[in-house]
Design a protein around this motif. Structure first.
Motif, PDB file in Angstrom:
ATOM      1  N   GLY A  64     -24.190   4.708  38.603  1.00  0.00           N
ATOM      2  CA  GLY A  64     -24.257   6.146  38.417  1.00  0.00           C
ATOM      3  C   GLY A  64     -24.476   6.556  36.975  1.00  0.00           C
ATOM      4  N   GLY A  65     -24.570   5.579  36.055  1.00  0.00           N
ATOM      5  CA  GLY A  65     -24.788   5.892  34.647  1.00  0.00           C
ATOM      6  C   GLY A  65     -23.556   6.428  33.951  1.00  0.00           C
ATOM      7  N   THR A  66     -22.372   6.076  34.468  1.00  0.00           N
ATOM      8  CA  THR A  66     -21.135   6.530  33.842  1.00  0.00           C
ATOM      9  C   THR A  66     -20.361   5.337  33.307  1.00  0.00           C
ATOM     10  OG1 THR A  66     -19.938   6.411  35.924  1.00  0.00           O
ATOM     11  CG2 THR A  66     -20.949   8.522  35.379  1.00  0.00           C
ATOM     12  N   GLY A  67     -19.346   5.620  32.518  1.00  0.00           N
ATOM     13  CA  GLY A  67     -18.476   4.559  32.029  1.00  0.00           C
ATOM     14  C   GLY A  67     -18.987   3.844  30.801  1.00  0.00           C
ATOM     15  N   GLY A  68     -20.053   4.331  30.209  1.00  0.00           N
ATOM     16  CA  GLY A  68     -20.588   3.693  29.014  1.00  0.00           C
ATOM     17  C   GLY A  68     -19.808   4.081  27.773  1.00  0.00           C
ATOM     18  N   ASN A  69     -20.292   3.678  26.635  1.00  0.00           N
ATOM     19  CA  ASN A  69     -19.658   4.019  25.373  1.00  0.00           C
ATOM     20  C   ASN A  69     -19.930   5.473  25.015  1.00  0.00           C
ATOM     21  OD1 ASN A  69     -18.464   1.506  24.817  1.00  0.00           O
ATOM     22  ND2 ASN A  69     -20.413   0.702  24.118  1.00  0.00           N
ATOM     23  N   ASP A  70     -19.403   5.913  23.882  1.00  0.00           N
ATOM     24  CA  ASP A  70     -19.536   7.297  23.437  1.00  0.00           C
ATOM     25  C   ASP A  70     -20.999   7.696  23.253  1.00  0.00           C
ATOM     26  OD1 ASP A  70     -16.782   7.225  23.255  1.00  0.00           O
ATOM     27  OD2 ASP A  70     -16.760   6.998  21.079  1.00  0.00           O
ATOM     28  N   PHE A  71     -21.270   9.002  23.428  1.00  0.00           N
ATOM     29  CA  PHE A  71     -22.572   9.545  23.054  1.00  0.00           C
ATOM     30  C   PHE A  71     -22.681   9.594  21.540  1.00  0.00           C
ATOM     31  CE2 PHE A  71     -22.674  11.608  27.312  1.00  0.00           C
ATOM     32  CZ  PHE A  71     -23.893  11.094  27.713  1.00  0.00           C
ATOM     33  N   ILE A  72     -21.604  10.061  20.891  1.00  0.00           N
ATOM     34  CA  ILE A  72     -21.585  10.171  19.430  1.00  0.00           C
ATOM     35  C   ILE A  72     -20.244   9.648  18.926  1.00  0.00           C
ATOM     36  CG2 ILE A  72     -21.588  11.759  17.453  1.00  0.00           C
ATOM     37  CD1 ILE A  72     -23.203  13.701  19.206  1.00  0.00           C
ATOM     38  N   ARG A  73     -20.276   8.869  17.852  1.00  0.00           N
ATOM     39  CA  ARG A  73     -19.058   8.409  17.187  1.00  0.00           C
ATOM     40  C   ARG A  73     -19.323   8.468  15.693  1.00  0.00           C
ATOM     41  NH1 ARG A  73     -14.552   4.781  18.400  1.00  0.00           N
ATOM     42  NH2 ARG A  73     -15.410   4.696  20.488  1.00  0.00           N
ATOM     43  N   ALA A  74     -18.515   9.236  14.979  1.00  0.00           N
ATOM     44  CA  ALA A  74     -18.613   9.321  13.526  1.00  0.00           C
ATOM     45  C   ALA A  74     -17.418   8.573  12.946  1.00  0.00           C
ATOM     46  CB  ALA A  74     -18.602  10.776  13.071  1.00  0.00           C
ATOM     47  N   VAL A  75     -17.698   7.638  12.056  1.00  0.00           N
ATOM     48  CA  VAL A  75     -16.640   6.807  11.481  1.00  0.00           C
ATOM     49  C   VAL A  75     -16.637   6.934   9.968  1.00  0.00           C
ATOM     50  CG1 VAL A  75     -16.727   5.150  13.383  1.00  0.00           C
ATOM     51  CG2 VAL A  75     -18.116   4.761  11.355  1.00  0.00           C
ATOM     52  N   ASN A  76     -15.522   6.512   9.360  1.00  0.00           N
ATOM     53  CA  ASN A  76     -15.457   6.523   7.901  1.00  0.00           C
ATOM     54  C   ASN A  76     -16.280   5.365   7.345  1.00  0.00           C
ATOM     55  OD1 ASN A  76     -13.926   4.251   8.302  1.00  0.00           O
ATOM     56  ND2 ASN A  76     -12.031   5.104   7.522  1.00  0.00           N
ATOM     57  N   ASN A  77     -16.321   5.241   6.047  1.00  0.00           N
ATOM     58  CA  ASN A  77     -17.150   4.227   5.395  1.00  0.00           C
ATOM     59  C   ASN A  77     -16.809   2.809   5.841  1.00  0.00           C
ATOM     60  OD1 ASN A  77     -19.232   3.492   3.612  1.00  0.00           O
ATOM     61  ND2 ASN A  77     -17.725   2.912   2.067  1.00  0.00           N
ATOM     62  N   GLU A  79     -15.907   1.925   8.729  1.00  0.00           N
ATOM     63  CA  GLU A  79     -16.299   1.838  10.133  1.00  0.00           C
ATOM     64  C   GLU A  79     -15.172   1.432  11.069  1.00  0.00           C
ATOM     65  OE1 GLU A  79     -20.040   0.035  11.112  1.00  0.00           O
ATOM     66  OE2 GLU A  79     -20.774   0.301   9.078  1.00  0.00           O
ATOM     67  N   ASP A  80     -13.917   1.579  10.637  1.00  0.00           N
ATOM     68  CA  ASP A  80     -12.809   1.199  11.515  1.00  0.00           C
ATOM     69  C   ASP A  80     -11.921   2.390  11.894  1.00  0.00           C
ATOM     70  OD1 ASP A  80     -11.615   1.678   9.107  1.00  0.00           O
ATOM     71  OD2 ASP A  80     -10.551  -0.226   8.989  1.00  0.00           O
ATOM     72  N   ASP A  81     -12.329   3.597  11.545  1.00  0.00           N
ATOM     73  CA  ASP A  81     -11.530   4.777  11.828  1.00  0.00           C
ATOM     74  C   ASP A  81     -12.439   5.892  12.327  1.00  0.00           C
ATOM     75  OD1 ASP A  81      -9.537   6.693  11.969  1.00  0.00           O
ATOM     76  OD2 ASP A  81      -9.551   7.100   9.826  1.00  0.00           O
ATOM     77  N   SER A  82     -12.428   6.124  13.636  1.00  0.00           N
ATOM     78  CA  SER A  82     -13.250   7.190  14.210  1.00  0.00           C
ATOM     79  C   SER A  82     -12.730   8.545  13.772  1.00  0.00           C
ATOM     80  CB  SER A  82     -13.237   7.119  15.739  1.00  0.00           C
ATOM     81  OG  SER A  82     -13.869   5.945  16.179  1.00  0.00           O
ATOM     82  N   GLN A  83     -13.617   9.388  13.277  1.00  0.00           N
ATOM     83  CA  GLN A  83     -13.266  10.728  12.842  1.00  0.00           C
ATOM     84  C   GLN A  83     -13.637  11.780  13.890  1.00  0.00           C
ATOM     85  OE1 GLN A  83     -11.784  11.247   9.626  1.00  0.00           O
ATOM     86  NE2 GLN A  83     -11.591   9.055   9.903  1.00  0.00           N
ATOM     87  N   PHE A  84     -14.700  11.519  14.642  1.00  0.00           N
ATOM     88  CA  PHE A  84     -15.225  12.487  15.595  1.00  0.00           C
ATOM     89  C   PHE A  84     -15.932  11.719  16.692  1.00  0.00           C
ATOM     90  CE2 PHE A  84     -18.764  15.112  17.116  1.00  0.00           C
ATOM     91  CZ  PHE A  84     -18.110  16.293  17.437  1.00  0.00           C
ATOM     92  N   ARG A  85     -15.718  12.138  17.941  1.00  0.00           N
ATOM     93  CA  ARG A  85     -16.353  11.464  19.073  1.00  0.00           C
ATOM     94  C   ARG A  85     -16.785  12.466  20.133  1.00  0.00           C
ATOM     95  NH1 ARG A  85     -12.145   7.456  21.427  1.00  0.00           N
ATOM     96  NH2 ARG A  85     -13.857   6.967  22.811  1.00  0.00           N
ATOM     97  N   VAL A  86     -17.891  12.166  20.795  1.00  0.00           N
ATOM     98  CA  VAL A  86     -18.283  12.859  22.017  1.00  0.00           C
ATOM     99  C   VAL A  86     -18.376  11.771  23.069  1.00  0.00           C
ATOM    100  CG1 VAL A  86     -20.005  14.248  23.199  1.00  0.00           C
ATOM    101  CG2 VAL A  86     -19.551  14.643  20.771  1.00  0.00           C
ATOM    102  N   LEU A  87     -17.464  11.800  24.037  1.00  0.00           N
ATOM    103  CA  LEU A  87     -17.407  10.786  25.068  1.00  0.00           C
ATOM    104  C   LEU A  87     -18.469  11.026  26.134  1.00  0.00           C
ATOM    105  CD1 LEU A  87     -14.623  10.828  23.615  1.00  0.00           C
ATOM    106  CD2 LEU A  87     -13.624  10.101  25.743  1.00  0.00           C
ATOM    107  N   THR A  88     -18.756  10.015  26.942  1.00  0.00           N
ATOM    108  CA  THR A  88     -19.743  10.175  28.014  1.00  0.00           C
ATOM    109  C   THR A  88     -19.316  11.226  29.023  1.00  0.00           C
ATOM    110  OG1 THR A  88     -18.755   8.334  29.242  1.00  0.00           O
ATOM    111  CG2 THR A  88     -20.655   7.827  27.872  1.00  0.00           C
ATOM    112  N   SER A  89     -18.033  11.508  29.120  1.00  0.00           N
ATOM    113  CA  SER A  89     -17.543  12.546  30.037  1.00  0.00           C
ATOM    114  C   SER A  89     -17.823  13.947  29.516  1.00  0.00           C
ATOM    115  CB  SER A  89     -16.032  12.381  30.228  1.00  0.00           C
ATOM    116  OG  SER A  89     -15.359  12.631  29.005  1.00  0.00           O
ATOM    117  N   GLY A  90     -18.228  14.056  28.233  1.00  0.00           N
ATOM    118  CA  GLY A  90     -18.443  15.356  27.617  1.00  0.00           C
ATOM    119  C   GLY A  90     -17.260  15.806  26.779  1.00  0.00           C
ATOM    120  N   GLU A  91     -16.151  15.093  26.876  1.00  0.00           N
ATOM    121  CA  GLU A  91     -14.969  15.430  26.069  1.00  0.00           C
ATOM    122  C   GLU A  91     -15.286  15.225  24.599  1.00  0.00           C
ATOM    123  OE1 GLU A  91     -10.449  13.741  25.345  1.00  0.00           O
ATOM    124  OE2 GLU A  91     -11.453  13.284  27.233  1.00  0.00           O
TER     125      GLU A  91
END
Length: 172
Positions: A64-77, A79-91
């Motif tokens: 069904g095209g679900t359950g994948g990784n994030d649409f968007i992930r913004a990380v710090n320099n 790359e081990d601390d996510s600052q902002f995410r848009v999940l595949t669910s839209g959250e």
């Protein structure tokens, strides 16, 4: 003149895109990795034709095209601390919250016609919002929000149904 790659095409959908990159390594290959050592944006996307500027599609991990990784992930320099995410669910998630110049949190609720922004609203006999007509009325719900910063109940696609208005739940 400083252009490493220049692509031009007539469009016509995915198969005829001016630039198409296909990574075929199912174990973890990247289709594109961009770095920039200047003070200017790494990517500038513009659409002068009126269409979407950015369209993201995640194939997901099931049929069904679900359950994948994030649409968007913004990380710090690092790359081990996510600052902002848009999940595949839209959250949408943020480490520090969201700021907006508008003050209200509003929720879209069914209402009678003829209401205007700024009206004091009450819950009518049929459960629809109506303009309040009495002082100290027990059924007052709030104010028709003029320009809410956050809106609950707003559809992701399309327009808000014409019989709904933004009722300020919290704000000034």
């Amino acid at each position: 003149q400083g252009k490493a790659i220049y692509a031009w095409g007539q469009g016509g959908g995915r198969e005829y895109a001016a630039l198409r990159v296909h990574a075929n390594d199912p174990a973890g290959g990247l289709a594109a990795y961009l770095t920039n050592h200047s003070p200017v944006a790494t990517v500038h996307a513009a659409n002068s034709g009126g269409g979407e500027v950015l369209y993201l599609q995640n194939g997901g991990i099931d049929g069904g095209g679900t359950g994948g990784n994030d649409f968007i992930r913004a990380v710090n320099n690092a790359e081990d601390d996510s600052q902002f995410r848009v999940l595949t669910s839209g959250e949408v998630r943020s480490d520090v919250g969201f700021n907006t110049p508008a003050a209200d949190f509003a929720e879209m609720l069914p209402a009678v016609s003829g209401l205007e922004a700024g009206d004091v609203l009450a819950i009518g006999t049929e459960g629809r919002l109506v303009r309040s007509s009495a002082a100290f009325a027990a059924n007052v719900a709030g104010v028709y929000s003029t320009a809410p910063g956050f809106v609950g109940g707003h559809p992701v696609e399309g327009e808000v149904p014409g019989d709904q208005v933004p009722l300020a739940m919290v704000g000034i």
